[in-house]
Design an enzyme around this catalytic site. Structure first.
Site, PDB file in Angstrom:
ATOM      1  CB  ALA A 134      -0.875  -0.011   1.244  1.00 13.36           C
TER       2      ALA A 134
ATOM      3  N   GLY B  73       1.043  -5.067   1.265  1.00 10.93           N
ATOM      4  CA  GLY B  73      -0.088  -5.192   0.339  1.00 10.93           C
ATOM      5  C   GLY B  73       0.319  -5.794  -0.994  1.00 10.93           C
TER       6      GLY B  73
ATOM      7  CD  GLU C 258      -2.225  -7.537   2.941  1.00  8.03           C
ATOM      8  OE1 GLU C 258      -1.838  -6.382   2.687  1.00  8.03           O
ATOM      9  OE2 GLU C 258      -3.047  -7.805   3.824  1.00  8.03           O
TER      10      GLU C 258
ATOM     11  CD  GLU D  24       1.408  -5.510   5.696  1.00 13.85           C
ATOM     12  OE1 GLU D  24       2.257  -6.358   6.048  1.00 13.85           O
ATOM     13  OE2 GLU D  24       0.707  -5.641   4.668  1.00 13.85           O
TER      14      GLU D  24
END
Ligand code: 3H9
Length: 703
Positions: A63, A104, A107, A127
């Site tokens: 992200a 992310g 992910e 994270e």
């Protein structure tokens, strides 16, 4: 299709390349482009399978960290929503992982049914380093892929693993033969899937992620690990998310994960850790030094002084394959030093971090010498001799005589004036401070001290070589104590004074470790050596002579030969590794207080916090005003990486901003008032702090 995505259909496959330099951070625009491309491929009847890859090689660093704390973070299409949609597409999705897939980014790969990676690819759910938990399905999909225990370990460590380990764990299905072959082999994989009529997603490997584990696994895990988490929130939230993965169906687990993620994202701790992330990147930028400046070649190092520090410094270079000459004028010290290095390496072998062969390779790169003449081919010399100006000047004069032109002459001084040292030699442009922290082979920080005459290419080379040995270099101007030790001075001074006024070393230390600092100030002084801090005071006598009470307890201990851990007695008593309080310290403090007319009283913990922390923060603000520190965030990095300040508080400057600059100023003024003559002497607000508060600023910056 927009430039953020490369889209093409070839031979029944849709190839979707993420193309947002430099790291394919999944911001709103990339998410939107990605979902559009995937919907297009899903709707195209000529497409049998979809491949996601990094158009420039690197898959994705997750992200976009800049979006956290802003509305953009969950602006539609959100990352969790995007990945849920991808996981529902009725065609096989193959993620082809080049270079990196973090947070992310991984992910995204987990939302695909199939994964192939290049041999050098690294991946992880990082994270936690930002005070977060995976919030786009990672805590729910990973346990179903590799089991709850492996998933928990990976998420809590934030570790980056290599492709082979990822394959063993079950994260990767395949490893491509080479980076160049990645896309071709992803294509071949996709065709195989189409040919055998594979489902869009294979069946979950671990439909019940905690299947093999005892019922109380998570509860026991918490009991075992919680002490190490101190007051960190994120690890606890990770555990809750994993619990959801073990107990709830996927859909409900994802909802729970998102709630926990939002709690973490909104926390002060995550804000602080994000600040640290950007601070580290900012620290590399040095005004007036062009990124393109030509670096000096560093192929051989020399370290002068085979004490603990010198040996630790030398190990850093041997660790990355750079030959080092370790020099000492005393044969016994040199032999002991080389022996100490070998013992240190053997310890790493015992811990399984190095092999015997690797130790041998490192030892072969270390060359011990008693002779300056052997340093003639060194490109960088770092002196780490005792903290006395005359001795360091003598070393520099010898270096000038024996070293080749263009060699970088570095001093590891932690307190002396490097301009004065540079003036000893005829090439001050080549002189710089490289302040390593003990143990130098472990501690990440190096203060790079730029002097008046230091040439720009010397600064740039020093920053570069520090990075090459895995350190975090932070630039500082020349001044007694650079950044870190200059702030340590008021911090330690107040700690000493508080003991004189009635606190105990253990009480002071407990307040600081209660804030999650790695160590209290007295434990730190005992570890570093009371003789060492004595020498630092000696170099600074003129500035402290007006205060008779100044660290008088430490002066007394020095006179008694109580040098700290190394002599078994300092502010505490030591037996092996165990430490106990020493009642004699109280007797000594009482006696000194009587002599100095200091009234003893019961000291509240809050007073310890405020006096130690706010005087130190005040000094940091002064350093910024004087231009010794370039940025408040550099100061934070120094204290986090050199002095064990908790990263989840963001460093002392960020911490002050969180508490409010007006609070810091008011408390300083309060102690200035209540501490009488002593307060007048030491509780002087930094002019910049007063200006910032007057201007209503919340952030510490130069104005
Ligand atoms: C996450 O994914 C949350 C999700 O679970 C849920 C969401 C709902 N975003 O470090 P570098 C920039 S949390 C924005 O100098 P390197 C970086 O600032 C995220 N920017 O290079 C720098 O910019 P500048 C989980 C990012 O080779 C430039 O890229 N991911 C991001 O030394 C180059 O970076 C992570 O925690 C990002 N995600 O190291 C990974 N990543 O040039 C964080 C990088 O303007 N990133 N930038 O200074 C890293 O660990 C390192 O940057 C990386 C590259 C290893 C990727």
């Amino acid at each position: 299709m927009c430039d953020l995505i490369h889209y093409r259909v070839e031979d029944g496959l849709a190839l979707i390349g993420l193309n947002r330099a430099p790291v394919n951070a999944l911001d709103q625009s990339l998410r939107a482009a990605l979902i559009n491309a995937c919907e297009r491929a899903a709707a195209d009847i000529t497409v049998g399978a979809i491949i996601l890859y990094g158009a420039q090689g690197l898959f994705s660093a997750g992200a976009d960290i800049k979006e956290f704390g802003t509305e953009a973070c969950f602006a539609e299409p959100s990352l969790p929503g995007t990945l849920t949609r991808l996981s529902e597409i009725h065609k096989p999705l193959v993620a082809a992982l080049g270079t990196l897939a973090l947070g992310g980014g991984l992910e995204l790969a987990l939302a695909c049914g199939y994964r192939i990676g290049e041999p050098g690819a690294r991946m992880g759910l990082s994270e936690i380093n930002l005070g977060l938990l995976p919030g786009a399905g990672g805590t729910q999909r990973l346990p179903r892929l590799i089991g709850a225990e492996s998933a928990l370990n990976l998420i809590l460590s934030g570790e980056q693993i290599d492709a082979e380990r990822a394959r063993m764990l079950g994260i990767l299905d395949r490893i491509a033969t080479s980076a160049e072959q990645l896309l071709d082999e992803a294509r071949a994989y996709a065709h195989e899937l189409i040919d055998c009529g594979a489902p869009a997603r294979p069946a979950e490997a671990w439909p019940n992620p905690a299947e093999d584990l005892p019922d109380d696994f998570l509860a026991r895990y918490r009991v075992e690990h919680e002490p190490r988490w101190k007051s960190r929130l994120a690890p606890r939230l990770v555990l809750s998310a994993l619990e959801a993965a073990c107990l709830l169906p996927m859909e409900e687990g994802l909802v729970r994960e998102l709630t926990l993620f939002k709690q973490a994202e909104a926390s002060r701790q995550s804000r602080a850790l994000r600040h640290v992330f950007f601070a580290e990147r900012e620290a590399r930028r040095i005004p007036q030094i062009e990124a393109a400046v030509a670096l000096r070649k560093i192929n051989k190092i020399a370290v002068i002084g085979a004490g603990t520090l010198g040996c630790g410094i030398a190990m850093n270079f041997a660790d990355v394959g750079i030959p080092v000459a370790l020099m000492d004028l005393d044969g016994r010290t040199l032999n002991r030093g080389l022996e100490r290095v070998r013992e240190n390496y053997q310890l790493s072998v015992k811990r399984g971090k190095l092999s015997a062969v690797q130790v041998q390779q490192r030892m072969e790169l270390l060359f011990g010498t008693l002779d300056y003449a052997d340093l003639s081919d060194a490109d960088l010399v770092i002196e780490a001799v005792c903290e006395k100006m005359e001795i360091k000047q003598q070393v520099f004069l010898s270096l000038e005589k024996f070293c080749k032109p263009g060699v970088i002459l570095a001093t590891n001084t932690s307190s002396l004036d490097i301009d004065a040292l540079a003036a000893t030699v005829s090439r001050p442009q080549d002189v710089i401070g490289l302040h390593f922290f003990t143990p130098a082979n472990v501690m990440r920080l190096v203060e790079i001290v730029r002097c008046q005459a230091t040439a720009p290419d010397v600064v740039a080379t020093a920053m570069d070589i520090a990075g090459r040995i895995g350190k975090l270099p932070v630039i500082s101007g020349n001044g007694a104590g650079s950044i870190g030790n200059r702030m340590l001075e008021p911090y330690a001074r107040e700690a000493h004074r508080l003991v004189l006024e009635g606190a105990t070393p253990a009480q002071v230390d407990a307040v600081l470790t209660g804030l999650d600092l790695n160590m209290g100030v007295f434990s730190m002084l005992d570890l570093a050596g009371i003789d060492v801090s004595f020498l630092m005071r000696e170099a600074n006598r003129a500035a402290i002579a007006h205060d008779q009470s100044y660290c008088c307890l430490a002066e007394e201990l020095y006179a008694l030969g109580r040098y700290g851990q190394k002599s078994g007695r300092g502010f505490y008593l030591y037996e092996g590794r165990s430490r106990t309080e020493d009642k004699e310290i109280v007797t000594l403090a009482e006696q000194l207080a009587r002599e100095l007319n200091v009234t003893r009283r019961c000291i509240e913990d809050l007073e310890i916090h405020d006096r130690c922390l706010f005087t130190m923060i005040n000094e940091g603000i002064r350093l910024l005003d004087e231009g010794i520190a370039l940025r408040a965030s550099d100061i934070d990095l120094v204290w986090i990486n050199g002095y064990g300040f908790p990263a989840h508080l963001g460093g002392p400057m960020h911490y002050a901003e969180q508490l409010g600059l007006d609070t810091v100023l008011n408390r300083i003024l309060h102690y200035r008032h209540v501490q009488g003559e002593y307060g007048e002497m030491w509780f002087r607000p930094a002019a910049l702090l007063e200006r910032l508060v007057a201007a209503g600023k919340c952030r510490i910056e130069k104005i």
